[in-house]
Design an enzyme around this catalytic site. Structure first.
Site, short mmCIF file in Angstrom:
data_model
loop_
_atom_site.label_atom_id
_atom_site.label_comp_id
_atom_site.label_asym_id
_atom_site.label_seq_id
_atom_site.Cartn_x
_atom_site.Cartn_y
_atom_site.Cartn_z
N ASP A 106 -3.79 -10.93 -26.85
CA ASP A 106 -3.58 -12.28 -26.32
C ASP A 106 -4.91 -12.86 -25.86
OD1 ASP A 106 -0.88 -11.80 -26.57
OD2 ASP A 106 -0.62 -11.24 -24.46
N1 URA Z 1 0.69 -6.59 -25.22
C1 URA Z 1 0.55 -7.79 -24.63
O1 URA Z 1 1.42 -8.24 -23.90
N2 URA Z 1 -0.56 -8.50 -24.85
C2 URA Z 1 -1.58 -8.04 -25.62
O2 URA Z 1 -2.58 -8.72 -25.76
C3 URA Z 1 -1.42 -6.79 -26.22
C4 URA Z 1 -0.27 -6.08 -25.99
#
Ligand code: URA
Length: 241
Positions: A106
């Site tokens: 993310d």
């Molecule tokens: N899980 C998440 O919630 N975000 C990420 O960036 C990776 C795994």
């Protein structure tokens, strides 16, 4: 040379993962002998066909590059810049090859991210059959209680599928470590939210047995052959609960 499906051929040439190549084809960005082809299963022959993506000719064999990056918060994992936002590839200003990220973190997540131009390699890391476990450190607003740990270890519904972590451990106060096998979007945040926790920081610290180590935020380094083995070697640090 044998005839190959267009999506597979583009992935092998290092354009992107197989799945992402299909999307690039559907988007009408690929031409074969000057004609836009929107069918991933269209067959091509590197000897006789001229393939281009976004108007740039693609060669069958390109030198392959493999990097590990410590992704800072604020960078998006995409090859197409949404508006004026920062993308992970901005951190590779010298790279002339067509790099892409192996899976996604993310925008607000930091930590270990692989970047390559090898679609086969990316597929192998991402594909569920490779059983590559990812480890994250999560910092939360609340202090972690045994009840939180119990709920976290049950997992959550992510994308129509129940995702159960491989392991969850409290580190201290509002910090816990979680290992997951799936690679679903926002999975760790969704699991934490179901446990009633507010995530302040999320950092990926390990993929397989490859650790982020002392790599500074925003820095990257090439993967060694040993690093690549570590990605796929079985992990003893996360035990199924
Ligand atoms: N899980 C998440 O919630 N975000 C990420 O960036 C990776 C795994």
């Amino acid at each position: 040379m044998e005839r190959k499906r267009l999506s597979k051929a583009l992935a092998a040439a290092g354009i992107a993962s197989r799945r992402a190549c299909e999307e690039i084809i559907f988007a009408g960005r690929v031409q074969v002998n000057g004609e836009t082809i929107k069918l991933p299963q269209h067959h091509i022959d590197w000897n006789t066909d001229r393939i281009s993506v976004d108007g740039q000719t693609v060669k069958s064999e390109q030198k392959k590059f493999y990097y590990m990056l410590n992704k800072p918060v604020g960078y998006i994992c995409t090859n197409i810049r949404p508006g004026r936002q920062r993308i992970v590839l901005d951190l590779f200003p010298e790279a002339s090859e067509r790099l892409f990220t192996v899976g996604r973190l993310d925008k607000e997540t930091s930590g270990l991210l692989l970047v390559t131009n090898d679609g086969h390699f990316a597929n192998k890391v991402i594909h569920p059959s490779s059983n590559v476990i990812k480890e994250y450190i999560v910092k939360t607003e609340q202090e972690i209680t045994p009840e939180h740990l119990e709920t976290l270890s049950q997992g959550a519904r992510v994308d129509e599928k129940w995702v159960r972590p491989v392991s969850v451990h409290k580190i201290r106060k509002g910090n816990f470590k979680i290992c997951v096998q799936e690679g679903k979007k926002h999975e760790v945040r969704i699991i934490a939210e179901r446990a009633g926790l507010t995530v302040i920081e999320l950092t990926r610290t390990r993929i397989g047995s490859l650790v982020l180590g002392g790599l500074a935020l925003g820095e990257f380094r090439p993967l060694t052959e040993r690093d690549k083995e570590l990605l796929f070697s079985s992990t003893t640090y996360c035990t199924r609960q």
